[in-house]
Enzyme design. Structure first.
Site, short mmCIF file in Angstrom:
data_model
loop_
_atom_site.label_atom_id
_atom_site.label_comp_id
_atom_site.label_asym_id
_atom_site.label_seq_id
_atom_site.Cartn_x
_atom_site.Cartn_y
_atom_site.Cartn_z
N TYR A 53 0.83 -1.21 0.00
CA TYR A 53 0.00 0.00 0.00
C TYR A 53 0.85 1.25 0.00
O TYR A 53 1.92 1.28 0.59
CB TYR A 53 -0.90 0.03 1.24
CG TYR A 53 -1.89 -1.09 1.34
CD1 TYR A 53 -2.25 -1.87 0.25
CD2 TYR A 53 -2.49 -1.39 2.57
CE1 TYR A 53 -3.18 -2.90 0.36
CE2 TYR A 53 -3.42 -2.41 2.69
CZ TYR A 53 -3.75 -3.17 1.58
OH TYR A 53 -4.66 -4.19 1.71
N SER A 236 -13.69 -4.88 2.16
CA SER A 236 -14.71 -4.39 1.21
C SER A 236 -16.13 -4.66 1.69
O SER A 236 -16.97 -5.14 0.92
CB SER A 236 -14.50 -5.00 -0.18
OG SER A 236 -13.34 -4.49 -0.79
N GLY A 241 -17.81 0.87 -2.06
CA GLY A 241 -18.77 1.97 -2.18
C GLY A 241 -19.99 1.64 -3.02
O GLY A 241 -20.96 2.41 -3.04
N LYS A 246 -24.02 4.89 -5.08
CA LYS A 246 -23.49 6.04 -5.82
C LYS A 246 -23.02 5.71 -7.22
O LYS A 246 -22.81 6.63 -8.04
CB LYS A 246 -22.36 6.70 -5.02
CG LYS A 246 -21.10 5.85 -4.84
CD LYS A 246 -20.10 6.61 -3.98
CE LYS A 246 -18.82 5.82 -3.73
NZ LYS A 246 -17.88 6.56 -2.87
#
Length: 348
Positions: A53, A236, A241, A246
């Site tokens: 990361y 997740s 998301g 959205k």
């Protein structure tokens, strides 16, 4: 904050875990510090990162998430109050992650290099949970099951060799516990068998994707998690998301991960929108925020040790916190399972 036992160890971790993979790119260091402060105030003292990361992975930001977490831990003087989890990369062509170049592999030499670098990045002399980010052998990953299963006979570095290297680092006190990530039932059982036969460390957790759109963990791994005490660290939980709605109708909101990085393909399948609309309707029926509802579904599974979340800003973080206030009912369970029965795992 509810605490749950990590595997068969004496370490207990909160039901929620702060994921830090966006630190250093989408989330600045100052914003990250505010998030970590807020989480610690709420009793969420479990932080998850990885040598790879920031995401999306690239040479310029490799290791930056660990460094941001490490600087925060050092500046706040809270090493004895937090549980730090990080990961070593499995087999990949990311040559920039190793000084000698070439593939990342789960060899004793590469594991030791990765551990030493993570210790430096995190400004600590031990890591509470060290996880294999993905297997050495080739298996369907990150949505790969959508195209069907392919079997690869070449296994690479033997599991016994990898686990032996990790065991040496446990003996040295640099690692406390070992975990897996993005693994299969076969893989987990091979690690457990190797630990028993060779008197090596027993894996205590498995970090896989799990959410309302992807419940394949339940097919084989859930039983293993409960029977063998190798609990799920679910990542997740809001499907990157997607479960907020959205991205419905191919929307691409400014500032979203899809708009910034175009890495939402796992949750862009033909049945995704129909399933998402169904779960949005269920959340509305129970007067719950869709993201909080999706979070609490994951948190309440009996095979989940901790639910790993990420938040872009403090407003999103407050929604995550609010998920714990949802009392999960039999009516919610039935509504979710009825929809799951009609549209099973659209995003495996």
């Amino acid at each position: 904050m509810e605490k749950r036992r990590l595997g068969r160890t004496d370490l207990h971790v909160p039901a929620l875990c702060l994921g830090t993979m966006m630190y250093g790119d989408q989330i600045s260091e100052d914003e990250a510090a505010l998030q970590m402060d807020a989480c610690l105030d709420r009793g969420i003292n479990f932080l998850d990162t990885a040598e790879m990361y920031t995401v999306p992975p690239k040479p310029e930001t490799q290791g930056e998430s660990e460094r941001i977490v490490g600087r925060w831990v050092a500046s706040r003087g809270v090493r004895d109050k937090v549980v730090l989890a990080t990961k070593v990369a499995g087999r990949s062509p990311a040559a920039y992650m190793r000084p000698e170049g070439g593939e990342t592999r789960l060899t004793p030499e590469q594991i030791r290099f990765a551990v030493e670098r993570s210790l430096k990045n995190l400004q600590t002399d031990y890591i509470d949970l060290y996880q294999i980010h993905w297997p050495e052998r080739q298996v369907p990953l990150f949505g790969g099951l959508r195209t069907g299963y392919t079997h690869y006979k070449e296994k690479g570095v033997p599991i016994e060799e990898t686990l032996g290297a990790l065991g040496e680092l446990v003996i040295e006190g640099k690692l406390r516990h070992i975990g897996l990530s993005n693994e299969t039932p076969y893989g987990v059982m091979q690690f457990l068998n190797a630990a028993e036969k060779e008197n090596l460390p027993r894996v205590v957790s498995i970090q896989n994707a799990y959410n309302l759109l992807n419940r394949i963990f339940e097919a084989g791994l859930a039983e293993m998690a409960l029977e063998e005490d190798v609990g799920l660290l679910a990542y997740s939980p809001i499907a990157q998301g997607a479960l907020t709605g959205k991205y419905l109708n191919a929307a691409n909101p400014p500032g979203s991960r899809k708009a910034l990085f175009n890495r939402l393909q796992r949750y862009e399948t033909p049945m995704t929108d129909e399933a998402v609309r169904g779960y949005l309707a269920i959340a509305k029926e129970f007067n719950a925020d869709p993201a909080a509802f999706a979070m609490q579904f994951v948190t309440t599974r009996p095979f989940v040790t901790s639910n790993i979340f990420g938040a872009r800003d403090m407003d999103q973080l407050e929604v995550i916190f609010s998920s714990l206030e949802i009392k999960w009912t039999d009516e919610m369970e039935k509504a979710v399972n009825d929809l799951h029965g009609r549209i099973q795992n659209p995003c495996p």
